[in-house]
Enzyme design. Sequence first.
Site, mmCIF file in Angstrom:
data_model
loop_
_atom_site.group_PDB
_atom_site.id
_atom_site.type_symbol
_atom_site.label_atom_id
_atom_site.label_comp_id
_atom_site.label_asym_id
_atom_site.label_seq_id
_atom_site.Cartn_x
_atom_site.Cartn_y
_atom_site.Cartn_z
ATOM 1 N N THR A 49 0.858 -1.185 0.000
ATOM 2 C CA THR A 49 0.000 0.000 0.000
ATOM 3 C C THR A 49 0.890 1.230 0.000
ATOM 4 O O THR A 49 2.029 1.174 0.469
ATOM 5 C CB THR A 49 -0.922 0.017 1.236
ATOM 6 O OG1 THR A 49 -1.949 -0.962 1.087
ATOM 7 C CG2 THR A 49 -1.595 1.358 1.437
ATOM 8 N N ASP A 65 -3.431 4.939 -2.505
ATOM 9 C CA ASP A 65 -3.652 4.211 -3.753
ATOM 10 C C ASP A 65 -4.860 3.299 -3.592
ATOM 11 O O ASP A 65 -5.488 3.274 -2.517
ATOM 12 C CB ASP A 65 -2.411 3.406 -4.127
ATOM 13 C CG ASP A 65 -2.225 2.194 -3.227
ATOM 14 O OD1 ASP A 65 -2.104 2.385 -2.001
ATOM 15 O OD2 ASP A 65 -2.222 1.068 -3.739
ATOM 16 N N ARG A 67 -4.986 -0.210 -4.809
ATOM 17 C CA ARG A 67 -4.710 -1.613 -5.149
ATOM 18 C C ARG A 67 -4.754 -2.465 -3.890
ATOM 19 O O ARG A 67 -4.123 -2.149 -2.887
ATOM 20 C CB ARG A 67 -3.347 -1.751 -5.821
ATOM 21 C CG ARG A 67 -2.898 -3.216 -5.993
ATOM 22 C CD ARG A 67 -1.578 -3.322 -6.716
ATOM 23 N NE ARG A 67 -1.724 -2.954 -8.115
ATOM 24 C CZ ARG A 67 -0.719 -2.987 -8.990
ATOM 25 N NH1 ARG A 67 0.490 -3.350 -8.596
ATOM 26 N NH2 ARG A 67 -0.934 -2.646 -10.243
ATOM 27 N N LYS A 81 -9.173 2.901 0.750
ATOM 28 C CA LYS A 81 -8.281 2.775 1.899
ATOM 29 C C LYS A 81 -8.361 3.962 2.848
ATOM 30 O O LYS A 81 -7.634 3.992 3.848
ATOM 31 C CB LYS A 81 -6.842 2.609 1.415
ATOM 32 C CG LYS A 81 -6.634 1.391 0.522
ATOM 33 C CD LYS A 81 -5.189 1.249 0.109
ATOM 34 C CE LYS A 81 -5.017 0.052 -0.822
ATOM 35 N NZ LYS A 81 -3.613 -0.143 -1.226
ATOM 36 N N GLY A 95 -1.801 -2.483 5.407
ATOM 37 C CA GLY A 95 -1.645 -3.754 6.101
ATOM 38 C C GLY A 95 -2.717 -4.734 5.662
ATOM 39 O O GLY A 95 -3.096 -4.784 4.489
ATOM 40 N N SER A 177 4.150 -0.139 1.981
ATOM 41 C CA SER A 177 5.341 -0.596 1.270
ATOM 42 C C SER A 177 5.879 0.444 0.302
ATOM 43 O O SER A 177 7.053 0.408 -0.052
ATOM 44 C CB SER A 177 5.010 -1.897 0.505
ATOM 45 O OG SER A 177 3.905 -1.687 -0.355
ATOM 46 N N ASP A 214 6.496 0.794 -6.476
ATOM 47 C CA ASP A 214 6.233 -0.291 -5.524
ATOM 48 C C ASP A 214 5.225 -1.239 -6.154
ATOM 49 O O ASP A 214 4.139 -0.811 -6.579
ATOM 50 C CB ASP A 214 5.687 0.266 -4.204
ATOM 51 C CG ASP A 214 5.228 -0.836 -3.276
ATOM 52 O OD1 ASP A 214 5.987 -1.810 -3.107
ATOM 53 O OD2 ASP A 214 4.113 -0.733 -2.743
ATOM 54 N N SER A 217 1.636 -1.442 -4.657
ATOM 55 C CA SER A 217 0.748 -0.283 -4.796
ATOM 56 C C SER A 217 0.403 -0.108 -6.270
ATOM 57 O O SER A 217 1.198 -0.455 -7.148
ATOM 58 C CB SER A 217 1.409 0.984 -4.264
ATOM 59 O OG SER A 217 1.882 0.799 -2.945
#
Length: 303
Positions: A49, A65, A67, A81, A95, A177, A214, A217
Amino acid sequence: LSSSSLPPFPMDTSHGAQPTGGFSFEFAERNALLETRGIKAPTSLKTGTTIAGIKFKDGIVLGADTRATDGDTVADKNCEKIHYIAPNIYCCGAGVSADTEQVTAMVSSSLVLHRLATRRASRVVTAVTLLKQHLFRYRGYVQAALVLGGVDVTGPHLYTVWPHGSVDKLPFVSMGSGSLAAMAVFESGYRDGMEQEDAVRLVQAAVRGGIFNDLGSGSNVDITIIRKDDVDRIRGFDTPNERKFRNPRGYMFPPGTTAVLDTKVEKFASIASRVEVLEGDHSQSMDMGEAQGEKERGEYRQC
């Protein structure tokens, strides 16, 4: 009694070994033995994330984001999120999806009762206290890394809450991340007293940095702007990963395109139920097919 008259504290010497101080590595030896027998030790779940927040002159801007991943699979391309906590407080979650959703929902419910009891708007410090105490109680096993932002009577506040319960209060934060890429954008572009438009663009650039650097994400950028008197929630503020081409006729795949790896057919036996029809003083048994006509006329009772 004096300490000299007390008997010595008993020590376990059943195995003949002298008691020694220091750490015990018995579990490490046990785990190594289990791995030689093909039993793998549990590992932490890899999640991905990019969530970020920044404080500007009149409020807070949160970004995330969209995803959601399931291991190496993208489970959802447009998940949400940024969670509601109170009318003036919102929280980004990174998480495990279930942990972030349920923890934020629990705190939101507690704040509703608190507002009803005190007849006052919720403060950001109240929300962050509830979150960190709950997470600390579970020592990190509730995998929820949070970015909490809001505006109350004391002004705008921005926090990060780590899964173990520790808290940071900063003017710009990132978690997940993709947080390193987002933080690099913040550190190069942040300044005190930013205007709302500049803060929104900086959060957008920070989340895009996580999306493109990343693998955990991706997809779109959601933005939430929290001010003293109102909140703007913008889903799909930026969509940098739209599909460039779609077949206007749709996609039809002929049979056999995907190989059939295995086929299993199970045959189920048909068992007819029997009912007893009551008509006056006599009764008789019949199978379900014969009883269907009686059922339509309302003349039977199932036993």
